[in-house]
Design a protein around this motif. Structure first.
Motif, PDB file in Angstrom:
ATOM      1  N   CYS A 118       8.702 -12.183   1.533  1.00  0.00           N
ATOM      2  CA  CYS A 118       8.965 -10.866   2.132  1.00  0.00           C
ATOM      3  C   CYS A 118       7.716 -10.001   2.082  1.00  0.00           C
ATOM      4  N   HIS A 119       7.666  -9.059   2.983  1.00  0.00           N
ATOM      5  CA  HIS A 119       6.558  -8.091   3.062  1.00  0.00           C
ATOM      6  C   HIS A 119       7.178  -6.731   3.386  1.00  0.00           C
ATOM      7  N   LEU A 120       6.995  -5.767   2.503  1.00  0.00           N
ATOM      8  CA  LEU A 120       7.584  -4.439   2.683  1.00  0.00           C
ATOM      9  C   LEU A 120       6.635  -3.543   3.479  1.00  0.00           C
ATOM     10  N   VAL A 121       7.154  -2.943   4.562  1.00  0.00           N
ATOM     11  CA  VAL A 121       6.416  -1.960   5.356  1.00  0.00           C
ATOM     12  C   VAL A 121       7.111  -0.617   5.138  1.00  0.00           C
ATOM     13  N   ALA A 122       6.487   0.254   4.367  1.00  0.00           N
ATOM     14  CA  ALA A 122       7.079   1.552   4.037  1.00  0.00           C
ATOM     15  C   ALA A 122       6.467   2.624   4.927  1.00  0.00           C
ATOM     16  N   VAL A 123       7.303   3.289   5.710  1.00  0.00           N
ATOM     17  CA  VAL A 123       6.855   4.373   6.587  1.00  0.00           C
ATOM     18  C   VAL A 123       7.104   5.687   5.865  1.00  0.00           C
ATOM     19  N   ILE A 124       6.032   6.421   5.567  1.00  0.00           N
ATOM     20  CA  ILE A 124       6.148   7.680   4.833  1.00  0.00           C
ATOM     21  C   ILE A 124       6.464   8.778   5.844  1.00  0.00           C
ATOM     22  N   ALA A 125       7.746   8.997   6.083  1.00  0.00           N
ATOM     23  CA  ALA A 125       8.171   9.900   7.146  1.00  0.00           C
ATOM     24  C   ALA A 125       7.974  11.360   6.793  1.00  0.00           C
ATOM     25  N   ASP A 126       7.888  11.685   5.493  1.00  0.00           N
ATOM     26  CA  ASP A 126       7.726  13.087   5.094  1.00  0.00           C
ATOM     27  C   ASP A 126       6.274  13.460   4.831  1.00  0.00           C
ATOM     28  N   THR A 127       5.348  12.517   5.031  1.00  0.00           N
ATOM     29  CA  THR A 127       3.896  12.687   4.878  1.00  0.00           C
ATOM     30  C   THR A 127       3.444  12.844   3.432  1.00  0.00           C
ATOM     31  N   CYS A 128       4.370  12.905   2.438  1.00  0.00           N
ATOM     32  CA  CYS A 128       3.919  13.260   1.091  1.00  0.00           C
ATOM     33  C   CYS A 128       4.471  12.359  -0.014  1.00  0.00           C
ATOM     34  N   SER A 129       5.205  11.289   0.328  1.00  0.00           N
ATOM     35  CA  SER A 129       5.816  10.454  -0.714  1.00  0.00           C
ATOM     36  C   SER A 129       5.060   9.144  -0.935  1.00  0.00           C
ATOM     37  N   LYS A 130       3.846   9.072  -0.438  1.00  0.00           N
ATOM     38  CA  LYS A 130       3.088   7.821  -0.530  1.00  0.00           C
ATOM     39  C   LYS A 130       2.856   7.403  -1.977  1.00  0.00           C
ATOM     40  N   ASP A 131       2.454   8.349  -2.820  1.00  0.00           N
ATOM     41  CA  ASP A 131       2.175   8.016  -4.223  1.00  0.00           C
ATOM     42  C   ASP A 131       3.436   7.556  -4.938  1.00  0.00           C
ATOM     43  N   LEU A 132       4.561   8.201  -4.656  1.00  0.00           N
ATOM     44  CA  LEU A 132       5.808   7.812  -5.307  1.00  0.00           C
ATOM     45  C   LEU A 132       6.192   6.387  -4.923  1.00  0.00           C
ATOM     46  N   VAL A 133       6.058   6.043  -3.644  1.00  0.00           N
ATOM     47  CA  VAL A 133       6.393   4.688  -3.205  1.00  0.00           C
ATOM     48  C   VAL A 133       5.481   3.673  -3.876  1.00  0.00           C
ATOM     49  N   LEU A 134       4.185   3.975  -3.921  1.00  0.00           N
ATOM     50  CA  LEU A 134       3.225   3.054  -4.535  1.00  0.00           C
ATOM     51  C   LEU A 134       3.514   2.864  -6.021  1.00  0.00           C
ATOM     52  N   GLU A 135       3.753   3.965  -6.731  1.00  0.00           N
ATOM     53  CA  GLU A 135       4.039   3.875  -8.166  1.00  0.00           C
ATOM     54  C   GLU A 135       5.334   3.109  -8.418  1.00  0.00           C
ATOM     55  N   THR A 136       6.351   3.361  -7.600  1.00  0.00           N
ATOM     56  CA  THR A 136       7.622   2.672  -7.781  1.00  0.00           C
ATOM     57  C   THR A 136       7.473   1.181  -7.528  1.00  0.00           C
ATOM     58  N   ALA A 137       6.771   0.827  -6.451  1.00  0.00           N
ATOM     59  CA  ALA A 137       6.577  -0.582  -6.129  1.00  0.00           C
ATOM     60  C   ALA A 137       5.777  -1.295  -7.223  1.00  0.00           C
ATOM     61  N   MET A 138       4.761  -0.630  -7.742  1.00  0.00           N
ATOM     62  CA  MET A 138       3.958  -1.244  -8.808  1.00  0.00           C
ATOM     63  C   MET A 138       4.781  -1.435 -10.074  1.00  0.00           C
ATOM     64  N   ALA A 139       5.728  -0.518 -10.315  1.00  0.00           N
ATOM     65  CA  ALA A 139       6.515  -0.590 -11.541  1.00  0.00           C
ATOM     66  C   ALA A 139       7.600  -1.660 -11.464  1.00  0.00           C
ATOM     67  N   VAL A 140       8.326  -1.743 -10.348  1.00  0.00           N
ATOM     68  CA  VAL A 140       9.482  -2.650 -10.276  1.00  0.00           C
ATOM     69  C   VAL A 140       9.224  -3.883  -9.431  1.00  0.00           C
ATOM     70  N   ALA A 141       8.159  -3.891  -8.620  1.00  0.00           N
ATOM     71  CA  ALA A 141       7.894  -5.028  -7.734  1.00  0.00           C
ATOM     72  C   ALA A 141       6.401  -5.239  -7.580  1.00  0.00           C
ATOM     73  N   PRO A 142       5.698  -5.537  -8.661  1.00  0.00           N
ATOM     74  CA  PRO A 142       4.230  -5.665  -8.568  1.00  0.00           C
ATOM     75  C   PRO A 142       3.774  -6.812  -7.669  1.00  0.00           C
ATOM     76  N   GLY A 143       4.615  -7.803  -7.434  1.00  0.00           N
ATOM     77  CA  GLY A 143       4.203  -8.938  -6.607  1.00  0.00           C
ATOM     78  C   GLY A 143       4.632  -8.843  -5.162  1.00  0.00           C
ATOM     79  N   LEU A 144       5.319  -7.750  -4.794  1.00  0.00           N
ATOM     80  CA  LEU A 144       5.812  -7.616  -3.426  1.00  0.00           C
ATOM     81  C   LEU A 144       4.712  -7.086  -2.521  1.00  0.00           C
ATOM     82  N   PRO A 145       4.294  -7.840  -1.490  1.00  0.00           N
ATOM     83  CA  PRO A 145       3.276  -7.304  -0.563  1.00  0.00           C
ATOM     84  C   PRO A 145       3.772  -6.007   0.071  1.00  0.00           C
ATOM     85  N   LEU A 146       2.883  -5.022   0.116  1.00  0.00           N
ATOM     86  CA  LEU A 146       3.282  -3.697   0.582  1.00  0.00           C
ATOM     87  C   LEU A 146       2.259  -3.157   1.567  1.00  0.00           C
TER      88      LEU A 146
END
Length: 769
Positions: free
Chosen positions: A34-62
């Motif tokens: 799988c490869h996750l494509v995250a669209v930051i629709a609010d322009t400001c949640s990029k860091d939260l998505v990155l931190e969350t992915a690194m914490a719970v899914a470090p091996g998931l391509p993003l």
């Protein structure tokens, strides 16, 4: 081969706990490529998505997709799907080596969601598969209902036409082939959000490769207060299923029918284009179910037959929708025939004969003396008097607290333009600052309250959205005979007739707040010839109100005309234009094809001087001896007929461009022509100049927009002067970046500062909540 699945997730101000749970469920999938494509629709949640992915899914391509402008859910998924196709092409994956899934930010996938989706696609050969979902509470574990299909009484296999009665596809349960996405992009334009991406994808899939339902829940759909679209309980009766048709009922049914007809025609057009360009072969698309939406005068019989069949199958709600479509379709045909063969026909013939007899002998034959004309019933005074000035509702003083009631003609997104949008922004800003606000539609009923609520969901980022939303009420003063108001309410008028409504409500019901706010955005008497409307608009300036001016230019105009309320201390704000949204747009490289000139063309709005603009364009292309190879002429703003100009030029009408696409399109324009014969500076000249367009406009009284940027040429509103100015703009150097950085503070305070001042003034009159 195990396909690689690109998962598109739209992210908008997510709850961190919900986001983490969803990403964890993606990692737990039994299908692991799988490869996750995250669209930051609010322009400001990029860091939260990155931190969350690194914490719970470090091996998931993003891959993250973000921009400078907030996106609604439809635009966000459109951007994500485009990025997925780019990644598929970049990795050289064939059509069978990649699939695409859609994902919401706050749901929870079952571990076999993707594995079973892949198996269903292979077995069915469909282009899109989707599944049922289980409804869970905010905690993610409490089961509210075992099946969304049962909860919403969805028809499991509705077919292509059935999807246009009610969509049964939930986007976050879908898995699809890339070829469907290539066919679906770009999505058809819409003003606001009236249809969602999953319906559009489902329509195209149903017409081509097919749709397959996995009749079991593969996703837990989390129900909470911030859902964009929550599940609707249709297991219980929701009031009377059948209602006697009236004008309001017809308008509501017509709204749903209009959307279905638009999507039906858009689907057919997209498939036709695909056959033309070779991406679909002849006969591959099945469009027969769309015929009721494609025919100009027929189709009502099909809807009636559908209503009967659906009713016999036990789908009473769908049967009612199909019957409503039949009624609207019949009404459309009757109205068309009446216009074609009714009084208009007699008037046309009589008019022709009158002109014919004027040639010889100069008068019409006298009727026989024994001809007695049938007695005509008297005309009702309501058809003569302007009822916009009269409140259509009676206040019912039952509201628990006083609020600011903002009177607007309409709350339907498709009918909202800059003036109404400004009033809505003021109300939303005051709600953010703690004041209760009621938006009251005075002229047109709300076709879809849900769509209006989504449109008003443009609340400022970082605010307490739920608390702010709780301070906002949407009321319709057309459909409802009474409205719940408070004796201490304050009113804001947004047009001259709503000023009359505010004045009558205050005096008639002895409201505690005897003055109202008056949002003045133009000199409205000049919209009309001398007569009743001119006089009524002028009369509105003699009521007891506190003005709020859209620009100091307009305030100064009123002052020059001798209006005593237009003093230097009253509120005046500059246009609510995000200059950076335009000034950062990339410009099209020079030398690639003919240069483009864009006219802001609105034939139905006299103050935009369409006829003068056409005359100026004709003079300009003739004087400069330009050919079609030199210049491309387009008109934006309102659809009208294409116009033939000298030298073989055709002015092509593009109509109203989607708001999201407008800045980038201006980046391809070299010269602009935008007129406004009034003291109010319209937005297009400022937006064009900020986008790097050399734009010609007109002056009026104290209005001279050229003082804001050298990219703007402001001249008298005559065809010769405008043609000469277009010549200067044509030969001028490209607009520099410094010319694109326009400072609007010369036209008044920033809208947010004005709302702050207005909030402070209201502090002694309304209580914050």
């Amino acid at each position: 081969m195990t396909p690689r699945i690109f998962i598109i997730m739209a992210v908008f101000q997510p709850e961190p706990e919900y986001l983490a749970a969803q990403i964890q469920s993606l990692v737990a999938q039994t299908h692991t490529d799988c490869h996750l494509v995250a669209v930051i629709a609010d322009t400001c949640s990029k860091d939260l998505v990155l931190e969350t992915a690194m914490a719970v899914a470090p091996g998931l391509p993003l891959t993250m997709v973000s921009g400078d402008v907030a996106l609604d859910s439809v635009r966000a998924f459109e951007a994500g799907l485009s990025e997925a196709l780019r990644l598929i092409d970049a990795e050289g994956l064939g059509e069978d080596a990649a699939l695409i899934a859609l994902c919401d930010q706050d749901d929870i996938w079952h571990a076999d969601r993707l594995e079973r989706g892949v198996a269903a696609l292979v077995k069915s050969g469909a282009d899109l598969v989707h599944s049922d979902a289980r409804l869970v509470g905010p905690d993610g574990t409490t089961v509210l209902h075992r099946s969304m299909f049962a909860f919403e009484r969805r028809k499991k296999n509705p077919g292509l036409r059935g999807l246009l009665y009610r969509n049964n596809i939930t986007g976050m349960t879908t898995l699809m082939r890339p070829r469907l996405v290539r066919l679906a992009l770009p999505f058809p334009p819409q003003s606001g959000v009236h249809f969602y991406h999953d319906l559009w994808l489902g329509l195209l899939a149903a017409a081509t490769g097919g749709v397959h339902l996995i009749d079991t829940p593969l996703v837990d759909y989390r129900q909470h207060q911030s859902n964009v679209m929550g599940a609707i309980d249709r297991t219980q009766p929701r009031g009377p299923r059948w209602k006697r048709p009236d004008a309001m009922w017809m308008r509501k049914e017509a709204t749903a029918y209009a959307l279905a007809r638009y999507l039906g025609q858009s689907t057919y057009n997209r498939l036709s284009d695909a056959v033309t360009d070779g991406s679909l072969s002849h006969g591959e698309a099945k469009t027969a179910p769309l015929r009721p939406y494609l025919r100009r005068m027929r189709g009502m019989g099909t809807h009636l037959r559908d209503a009967v069949v659906l009713g016999l199958q036990g789908h009473a709600g769908l049967a009612r929708i199909a019957a409503g479509f039949a009624v609207v379709s019949i009404g459309r045909a009757v109205w068309t025939l009446r216009e074609a063969f009714g009084p208009g026909l007699k008037s046309a013939i009589d008019g022709f004969d009158t002109r014919l007899y004027s040639l010889s002998p100069g008068m019409s034959p006298r009727p026989p003396r024994n001809l007695t004309a049938p007695a005509k019933p008297p005309v009702k005074h309501e058809s003569i008097v302007d009822l916009r000035k009269e409140p259509r509702f009676v206040p019912e003083f039952s509201a628990p607290h006083a609020a600011l009631n903002i009177l607007v003609p309409t709350l339907n997104p498709t009918e909202i333009f800059a003036g109404i949008a400004t009033a809505l922004d003021i109300g939303l800003g005051l709600a953010v600052r703690g004041y209760p606000v009621r938006f009251i539609a005075t002229d047109l009923p709300m076709s879809s309250p849900g769509t209006t609520q989504l449109f008003l969901g443009r609340l400022g980022q970082g605010q307490d959205r739920e608390a702010t939303a709780a301070r906002i009420s949407l009321l319709c003063g057309v459909q409802n005979e009474t409205l719940p108001l408070h004796s201490g309410d304050m009113f804001m008028a947004t047009a001259w007739w709503s000023a009359h409504v505010a004045e009558r409500l205050i005096r008639r019901h002895e409201m505690a707040q005897t003055r109202f706010l008056y949002l003045i955005q133009d000199y409205e008497p000049h919209f009309y010839a001398w007569g009743p409307e001119f006089a009524d608009a002028m009369a509105s300036y003699h009521f007891d109100f506190e003005p709020v001016f859209n620009t100091t230019l307009l305030r100064d105009w009123f002052s020059e005309q001798g209006f005593g309320f237009a003093t230097g201390d009253v509120l005046a704000f500059h246009p609510s234009i995000d200059i950076e949204r335009y000034s950062h747009v990339a410009r099209r490289a020079a030398g690639k094809g003919p240069r483009r000139l864009a006219l802001y063309g609105r034939p139905d709005v006299p103050r935009n001087m369409y006829a003068t603009a056409i005359e100026a364009l004709a003079r300009f292309v003739s004087k400069e001896n330009l050919g079609p190879e030199d210049i491309e002429l387009v008109s934006i703003g309102q659809h009208h007929s294409d116009v033939a100009l000298p030298g073989g030029h055709i002015l092509r009408s593009l109509g109203k461009l989607p708001w999201e696409d407008y800045p980038d399109y201006l980046g391809t324009v070299d010269v602009g022509l935008s007129l406004m014969y009034s003291p109010h500076p319209s937005h297009p000249p400022l937006e064009m100049a900020a986008a790097g367009v050399r734009v010609v406009t007109n002056g009026f009284g104290p209005k001279d927009l050229s003082r804001l940027s050298p990219a703007i040429l402001s001249v008298p509103a005559t065809a010769p002067d405008l043609a000469d100015a277009l010549g200067l703009a044509w030969h001028a150097a490209p607009v520099s970046q410094s010319e694109r950085e326009i400072d609007l503070r010369d036209l008044g305070s920033h809208p947010e500062d004005m709302i702050d001042d207005l909030a402070n003034r209201l502090a002694t009159q309304l209580a914050r909540i």
